[in-house]
Motif scaffolding. Structure first.
Motif, PDB file in Angstrom:
ATOM      1  N   MET A   1       0.790  -1.215   0.098  1.00  0.00           N
ATOM      2  CA  MET A   1      -0.014   0.085  -0.101  1.00  0.00           C
ATOM      3  C   MET A   1       0.908   1.317   0.024  1.00  0.00           C
ATOM      4  N   ARG A   2       1.830   1.207   0.982  1.00  0.00           N
ATOM      5  CA  ARG A   2       2.736   2.424   0.900  1.00  0.00           C
ATOM      6  C   ARG A   2       3.431   2.698  -0.240  1.00  0.00           C
ATOM      7  N   GLN A   3       4.044   1.697  -0.900  1.00  0.00           N
ATOM      8  CA  GLN A   3       4.602   1.577  -2.199  1.00  0.00           C
ATOM      9  C   GLN A   3       3.806   2.341  -3.271  1.00  0.00           C
ATOM     10  N   ARG A   4       2.724   1.955  -3.571  1.00  0.00           N
ATOM     11  CA  ARG A   4       1.756   2.344  -4.571  1.00  0.00           C
ATOM     12  C   ARG A   4       1.559   3.900  -4.186  1.00  0.00           C
ATOM     13  N   ARG A   5       1.051   4.059  -2.925  1.00  0.00           N
ATOM     14  CA  ARG A   5       0.886   5.553  -2.598  1.00  0.00           C
ATOM     15  C   ARG A   5       1.996   6.567  -2.897  1.00  0.00           C
ATOM     16  N   GLU A   6       3.311   6.079  -2.541  1.00  0.00           N
ATOM     17  CA  GLU A   6       4.472   6.873  -2.740  1.00  0.00           C
ATOM     18  C   GLU A   6       4.620   7.124  -4.106  1.00  0.00           C
TER      19      GLU A   6
ATOM     20  N   PRO B   1      -8.358 -11.052 -20.311  1.00  0.00           N
ATOM     21  CA  PRO B   1      -9.673 -10.435 -20.340  1.00  0.00           C
ATOM     22  C   PRO B   1     -10.257 -10.223 -18.602  1.00  0.00           C
ATOM     23  N   LYS B   2      -9.887 -11.160 -17.800  1.00  0.00           N
ATOM     24  CA  LYS B   2     -10.266 -10.973 -16.410  1.00  0.00           C
ATOM     25  C   LYS B   2      -9.825  -9.694 -15.754  1.00  0.00           C
ATOM     26  N   LEU B   3      -8.528  -9.728 -16.001  1.00  0.00           N
ATOM     27  CA  LEU B   3      -7.901  -8.525 -15.535  1.00  0.00           C
ATOM     28  C   LEU B   3      -8.436  -7.108 -16.105  1.00  0.00           C
ATOM     29  N   ARG B   4      -8.294  -7.102 -17.496  1.00  0.00           N
ATOM     30  CA  ARG B   4      -9.008  -6.011 -18.033  1.00  0.00           C
ATOM     31  C   ARG B   4     -10.215  -5.560 -17.529  1.00  0.00           C
ATOM     32  N   SER B   5     -11.157  -6.427 -17.263  1.00  0.00           N
ATOM     33  CA  SER B   5     -12.457  -6.276 -16.673  1.00  0.00           C
ATOM     34  C   SER B   5     -12.561  -5.737 -15.352  1.00  0.00           C
ATOM     35  N   ILE B   6     -11.752  -6.016 -14.462  1.00  0.00           N
ATOM     36  CA  ILE B   6     -11.233  -5.464 -13.206  1.00  0.00           C
ATOM     37  C   ILE B   6     -11.053  -3.944 -13.368  1.00  0.00           C
ATOM     38  N   GLU B   7      -9.981  -3.796 -14.340  1.00  0.00           N
ATOM     39  CA  GLU B   7      -9.300  -2.532 -14.392  1.00  0.00           C
ATOM     40  C   GLU B   7     -10.687  -1.571 -15.174  1.00  0.00           C
ATOM     41  N   SER B   8     -11.424  -2.039 -15.732  1.00  0.00           N
ATOM     42  CA  SER B   8     -12.401  -1.309 -16.539  1.00  0.00           C
ATOM     43  C   SER B   8     -13.491  -0.835 -15.429  1.00  0.00           C
ATOM     44  N   ARG B   9     -13.608  -1.827 -14.575  1.00  0.00           N
ATOM     45  CA  ARG B   9     -14.684  -1.474 -13.389  1.00  0.00           C
ATOM     46  C   ARG B   9     -14.022  -0.505 -12.566  1.00  0.00           C
ATOM     47  N   ILE B  10     -12.924  -0.627 -12.134  1.00  0.00           N
ATOM     48  CA  ILE B  10     -12.079   0.541 -11.389  1.00  0.00           C
ATOM     49  C   ILE B  10     -12.079   1.824 -12.012  1.00  0.00           C
ATOM     50  N   ALA B  11     -11.729   1.519 -13.367  1.00  0.00           N
ATOM     51  CA  ALA B  11     -11.711   2.966 -14.183  1.00  0.00           C
ATOM     52  C   ALA B  11     -12.930   3.803 -14.220  1.00  0.00           C
TER      53      ALA B  11
ATOM     54  N   VAL C   1      -5.569   0.618  -8.866  1.00  0.00           N
ATOM     55  CA  VAL C   1      -4.996  -1.002  -9.211  1.00  0.00           C
ATOM     56  C   VAL C   1      -6.123  -1.707  -8.717  1.00  0.00           C
ATOM     57  N   PRO C   2      -5.976  -3.027  -9.262  1.00  0.00           N
ATOM     58  CA  PRO C   2      -6.902  -3.938  -8.822  1.00  0.00           C
ATOM     59  C   PRO C   2      -6.802  -4.458  -7.250  1.00  0.00           C
ATOM     60  N   VAL C   3      -7.831  -4.960  -6.705  1.00  0.00           N
ATOM     61  CA  VAL C   3      -7.408  -5.604  -5.300  1.00  0.00           C
ATOM     62  C   VAL C   3      -6.382  -6.507  -5.173  1.00  0.00           C
ATOM     63  N   GLN C   4      -6.281  -7.414  -6.149  1.00  0.00           N
ATOM     64  CA  GLN C   4      -5.028  -8.305  -6.412  1.00  0.00           C
ATOM     65  C   GLN C   4      -3.796  -7.813  -6.210  1.00  0.00           C
ATOM     66  N   PHE C   5      -3.672  -6.293  -6.653  1.00  0.00           N
ATOM     67  CA  PHE C   5      -2.402  -5.767  -6.462  1.00  0.00           C
ATOM     68  C   PHE C   5      -1.521  -6.145  -5.255  1.00  0.00           C
ATOM     69  N   PHE C   6      -2.605  -5.844  -4.089  1.00  0.00           N
ATOM     70  CA  PHE C   6      -1.985  -5.910  -2.820  1.00  0.00           C
ATOM     71  C   PHE C   6      -1.525  -7.361  -2.218  1.00  0.00           C
ATOM     72  N   TYR C   7      -1.830  -8.413  -3.350  1.00  0.00           N
ATOM     73  CA  TYR C   7      -1.388  -9.904  -2.904  1.00  0.00           C
ATOM     74  C   TYR C   7      -0.495 -10.198  -3.934  1.00  0.00           C
ATOM     75  N   ASP C   8      -0.104  -9.344  -4.558  1.00  0.00           N
ATOM     76  CA  ASP C   8       1.614  -9.951  -5.415  1.00  0.00           C
ATOM     77  C   ASP C   8       2.420 -10.518  -4.558  1.00  0.00           C
ATOM     78  N   GLY C   9       2.930 -11.328  -4.999  1.00  0.00           N
ATOM     79  CA  GLY C   9       4.087 -11.949  -4.218  1.00  0.00           C
ATOM     80  C   GLY C   9       3.635 -12.904  -2.976  1.00  0.00           C
ATOM     81  N   LEU C  10       2.478 -13.114  -2.804  1.00  0.00           N
ATOM     82  CA  LEU C  10       2.169 -13.994  -2.058  1.00  0.00           C
ATOM     83  C   LEU C  10       2.135 -15.519  -2.351  1.00  0.00           C
TER      84      LEU C  10
END
Length: 139
Positions: free
Chosen positions: A1-6, A112-122, A50-59
């Motif tokens: 969260m901090r990395q993206r905010r910064e 396509p799934k990620l693009r769908s999430i990004e379009s909902r966020i947009a 970012v999509p919610v999954q962004f916070f789970y990257d590297g898990l």
């Protein structure tokens, strides 16, 4: 969260105001002192673009031993290097152009799934000047 905010140049105070929290609560979230609920995580993802999954990257695995999704090309070192290089670009127009290029490449290469999430966020309308910044960058 901090990395993206910064990376976006957003202060903890601004993020706190958007979420209706105190500055110290955002600090606790970033340090891991307090847990972030699902609803709050969704709002954070929308505000940070970012999509919610962004916070789970590297898990690598989820509690209970289940394996989480592993995506190639999401190495933390690569992300950090890219972020550092991007932040070192002084010219705002160059940064905007580079961001547009990366988004274009990601859109054509993403499933396509990620693009769908990004379009909902947009499609989510934010009530801050940051939303205007995001729309300007996408054009």
């Amino acid at each position: 969260m901090r990395q993206r905010r910064e990376a976006l140049g957003i202060s903890q105070a601004r993020l706190a105001r958007h979420l209706g929290l105190t500055f110290s609560q955002v600090q606790k979230y970033e340090k891991g002192t307090n847990r972030v609920g699902a609803g709050r995580l969704y709002l954070l993802a929308g505000f940070l673009g970012v999509p919610v999954q962004f916070f789970y990257d590297g898990l690598v695995s989820l509690p209970g031993g289940e394996s989480g999704p592993e995506e190639p090309g999401t190495e933390p070192d690569e992300i950090f290097a890219l972020e550092s290089a991007f932040r070192s670009i002084a010219d705002p127009e160059t940064r905007d152009s580079l961001l547009a290029l990366v988004r274009s490449v990601a859109e054509t290469a993403s499933p396509p799934k990620l693009r769908s999430i990004e379009s909902r966020i947009a499609a989510t309308h934010l009530q801050t000047s940051f939303a205007e910044d995001r729309r300007r960058i996408r054009k």
